[in-house]
Each structure stands twice: as structure tokens, then as C-alpha cells.
Design a protein around this motif. Structure first.
Motif, short mmCIF file in Angstrom:
data_model
loop_
_atom_site.label_atom_id
_atom_site.label_comp_id
_atom_site.label_asym_id
_atom_site.label_seq_id
_atom_site.Cartn_x
_atom_site.Cartn_y
_atom_site.Cartn_z
N ILE A 23 0.86 -1.17 0.00
CA ILE A 23 0.00 0.00 0.00
C ILE A 23 0.90 1.23 0.00
N GLY A 24 0.72 2.08 -1.00
CA GLY A 24 1.59 3.24 -1.17
C GLY A 24 0.88 4.54 -0.92
N LYS A 25 1.27 5.57 -1.66
CA LYS A 25 0.76 6.92 -1.40
C LYS A 25 -0.72 7.07 -1.72
N GLU A 26 -1.27 6.18 -2.53
CA GLU A 26 -2.71 6.23 -2.82
C GLU A 26 -3.54 5.80 -1.61
N VAL A 48 0.75 -7.81 4.42
CA VAL A 48 0.57 -6.59 3.64
C VAL A 48 1.65 -5.62 4.08
N ASN A 49 2.34 -5.03 3.12
CA ASN A 49 3.42 -4.11 3.42
C ASN A 49 2.98 -2.68 3.13
N LEU A 50 3.27 -1.77 4.04
CA LEU A 50 3.01 -0.35 3.81
C LEU A 50 4.30 0.31 3.37
N MET A 55 0.73 7.66 3.63
CA MET A 55 0.50 8.69 4.65
C MET A 55 -0.46 8.24 5.76
N GLU A 56 -1.08 7.08 5.60
CA GLU A 56 -2.05 6.61 6.59
C GLU A 56 -1.33 5.88 7.73
N ASP A 57 -1.93 5.88 8.90
CA ASP A 57 -1.39 5.19 10.06
C ASP A 57 -1.51 3.68 9.86
N SER A 79 6.45 -1.93 9.20
CA SER A 79 5.48 -1.51 8.18
C SER A 79 4.74 -2.71 7.60
N THR A 80 4.72 -3.82 8.34
CA THR A 80 4.09 -5.05 7.86
C THR A 80 2.89 -5.41 8.74
#
Length: 97
Positions: A23-26, A48-50, A55-57, A79-80
């Protein structure tokens, strides 16, 4: 609801898995939730990797994914995010009681 013993077993199971989704900037959207829902039905447990530009928590994303897919958050580390949901068709992971 998972107890601590079950979460520990699921963390052990997920340790060797690679993240399936990023999950990226979108940020979050319905399409991601749909794809995660389909994948978790087949695999029961997934990561799931951020990305750094998200920008989300991470805890909010984990809660939103769990609610949208009917799964449970096993762990949020770095971030996982690790999610689990017992498969309706082919349950493969046996949880301790």
C-alpha cells in the motif's frame, strides 16, 4: 477472537511469508480490500506491506483491512501487517486451543 497462543502460532506461520500486497501513497481503497479478501480466502494468512510514502497510520490501515475482509489482525510490526481468516472452503491451518 484469537487468543495469545493462537496469535503466537500464526506469527510463527507467517514469519517465512513474503508480503503479497503493498500500500503506497494512494492509500486504502475498495479495490485493495477486494483483492486482499480474495487472497486471504485462498491462503488464510497473509502479509501486507506499507510503503514509506503511505500517509495513513499503519494501525488504522490494519483495522480497515480486517473490517473490510472479515479477518483478524495477528500482528503489526514495522510496516508489515499480518492478517488471518479461516477459509470457508479449504481450512488448512490448525490453531491451538
Amino acid at each position: 477472537m484469537l487468543n495469545n497462543k493462537q496469535k503466537r502460532a500464526l506469527r510463527r506461520e507467517a514469519h517465512s511469508l513474503k508480503p503479497l500486497f503493498q500500500i503506497g501513497k494512494e492509500g486504502m481503497n475498495e479495490q485493495i480490500i477486494t483483492h486482499v479478501d480474495e487472497a486471504i480466502e485462498k491462503r488464510e494468512i497473509l502479509k501486507v506491506n506499507l510503503l514509506q510514502n503511505c500517509m495513513e497510520d499503519k494501525h488504522e490501515v490494519a483495522a480497515e483491512l480486517a473490517e473490510g475482509t472479515g479477518s483478524e489482525v495477528v500482528q503489526v510490526i514495522g510496516s508489515t501487517i499480518v492478517l488471518y481468516r479461516r477459509s470457508k472452503d479449504n481450512p488448512g491451518i490448525e490453531l491451538p486451543k
